[in-house]
Motif scaffolding. Structure first.
Motif, short mmCIF file in Angstrom:
data_model
loop_
_atom_site.label_atom_id
_atom_site.label_comp_id
_atom_site.label_asym_id
_atom_site.label_seq_id
_atom_site.Cartn_x
_atom_site.Cartn_y
_atom_site.Cartn_z
N ALA A 1 93.98 25.31 116.42
CA ALA A 1 94.69 27.05 116.77
C ALA A 1 95.97 27.04 115.89
O ALA A 1 95.89 28.23 115.60
N THR B 1 98.14 35.65 112.99
CA THR B 1 98.51 35.96 114.38
C THR B 1 99.65 34.96 114.93
O THR B 1 99.96 35.28 115.98
N ARG B 2 100.23 33.86 113.83
CA ARG B 2 101.15 32.88 114.21
C ARG B 2 102.29 33.09 113.32
O ARG B 2 102.23 32.50 112.24
N ASN C 1 86.22 40.72 116.58
CA ASN C 1 87.48 40.00 117.17
C ASN C 1 87.13 38.51 117.63
O ASN C 1 87.98 37.60 117.48
N ARG D 1 85.25 28.20 116.79
CA ARG D 1 85.78 29.21 115.90
C ARG D 1 84.99 29.49 114.69
O ARG D 1 85.80 30.20 113.59
N GLY E 1 96.07 30.26 113.38
CA GLY E 1 96.99 31.19 113.41
C GLY E 1 97.74 31.57 112.30
O GLY E 1 98.21 32.72 112.17
N ARG F 1 85.49 37.81 126.11
CA ARG F 1 85.23 36.84 124.85
C ARG F 1 84.11 36.13 125.67
O ARG F 1 83.50 35.67 124.77
N ASP G 1 88.18 34.70 116.16
CA ASP G 1 89.07 34.18 117.09
C ASP G 1 90.35 34.96 117.07
O ASP G 1 91.60 34.31 117.08
N TYR G 2 90.38 36.22 116.73
CA TYR G 2 91.70 36.93 117.28
C TYR G 2 91.78 37.04 118.68
O TYR G 2 91.36 37.06 119.51
N PRO G 3 93.34 37.34 118.90
CA PRO G 3 93.80 37.58 120.25
C PRO G 3 93.68 38.62 121.05
O PRO G 3 94.19 38.68 122.17
N TYR G 4 92.81 39.64 120.60
CA TYR G 4 92.85 40.99 120.96
C TYR G 4 91.81 41.20 122.15
O TYR G 4 91.39 42.30 122.23
#
Length: 343
Positions: free
Chosen positions: A311, A320-321, A25, A93, A315, A38, A29-32
């Motif tokens: 970013a 994720t965006r 992750n 990233r 995303g 991180r 660069d996943y947001p979880y």
């Protein structure tokens, strides 16, 4: 013969005290992942010198880990500095950035969108000058796009820009505050026989500042029809302004390259900056800090531009965006240096 040990995801996970999925992750660069975890994973990656297997990742996920950044003028240091910011943001990233030079031509800008297929790149960051809205309509198989710059399109892409009108107004107000009253504007640029959006917005800020101060707008002090923003163009325009019966006592240049040429022409004519003529630029390129005198200029937050662009694009690439596209304005500020400071 000895052999070198290559760190794996499992090694990084063990070092950081997390699961392999958590390391994955972070790498993607996943947001979880929490900020603390991180940073711990990144520290382990750096210590172990872990390198992702990009070929295997592409085969597994269909991502090349390549982005394209298309710029209109590779000779303009501003775009080089934006490119550096984008490259740095992408590298953190685990992405690589390819640079494409469009020369601000519509055919070249369209070719970036059509010619760089999803098999080569995952997405495009584009600073367009000549594209029309129909050129930017999403098509089946097209890659995600993030726009930079001043042209505002009604298209479903994220857009990172800044408030040119406000920034130009601030620059002109600064010159007025130093007691200048005949302030020239240098930067009305034309491409394909049309004035660019950047130059129109900066002229608007300039005229608003003069009007608010009760100063006349003298068309002889507004230089139009510039083919490029270059030092040579700035020097030639300044020589013309100095030939007027009433030369300006200050000049707002729409970019730093123009301002650097202005400084040279003023020096060659035997005048002094800022005693005789004050000069303000725009972009805060590195050269402006080392000019003699050092150049007062408008400084956009280039690092923020690069980070937001990357970013936003990643995303969209990773899903994720998912919300509606956004237009975000990054801050600019006035950097006061010797070219407007009385000695």
């Amino acid at each position: 013969m000895g052999c070198s040990l290559v760190a794996t995801l499992k090694d990084v996970a063990r070092k950081a005290g997390v699961s392999i999925r958590t390391v994955s992750n972070v790498v993607n660069d996943y947001p979880y992942v929490t900020a603390e975890v991180r940073e711990r994973v990144k520290a382990a990656i750096e210590e172990l010198q872990y390198q992702p297997n990009l070929s295997a990742r592409y085969l597994r996920k269909g991502h090349s880990q390549l982005l394209a950044f298309a710029i209109p003028d590779i000779s303009n240091v501003y775009f080089s500095e934006i490119a550096n910011a984008i490259i740095s943001a992408a590298a953190t990233r685990y992405y690589t950035v390819l640079i494409d030079h469009t020369q601000g031509k519509r055919d070249n800008e369209r070719a970036v969108l059509k010619g760089l297929t999803p098999h080569l790149i995952d997405g495009v960051i584009l600073s367009p000058l000549a594209l029309e809205p129909e050129d930017l309509q999403p098509r089946v198989g097209s890659v995600p796009v993030v726009l930079l710059g001043d042209r505002i399109y009604d298209v479903p892409y994220d857009h990172v820009t800044y408030d040119n009108v406000s920034a130009a107004r601030t620059a002109t107000q600064h010159l007025i505050a130093t007691g200048r009253r005949r302030i020239a504007a240098l930067g009305m640029q034309e491409t394909n026989a049309h004035e660019t959006e950047t130059s129109r917005l900066r002229l608007r800020g300039y005229t608003e500042a003069l009007t608010q101060a009760g100063l006349p707008i003298d068309p002889h002090l507004i230089i139009r029809g510039l083919p490029v923003y270059s030092r040579g163009t700035g020097a030639r325009a300044m020589r013309y302004l100095l030939s007027l019966d009433e030369p300006p006592d200050a000049i707002f240049c729409f970019n730093d390259h123009l301002a650097l040429g202005v400084l040279r022409a003023v020096y060659e004519a035997g005048y002094c900056v800022p005693e005789d003529i004050a000069v303000v630029g725009f972009d805060d390129i590195e050269d402006s800090r080392y000019a003699v005198p050092a150049l007062t200029t408008i400084a956009p937050d280039k690092e923020r531009i690069g980070d937001l662009a990357v970013a936003f694009l990643l995303g969209r690439i990773h899903g994720t965006r998912n919300g509606p596209p956004e237009r975000v304005e990054v801050p600019c500020h006035l950097v006061i240096r010797e070219s407007t400071m009385k000695r």
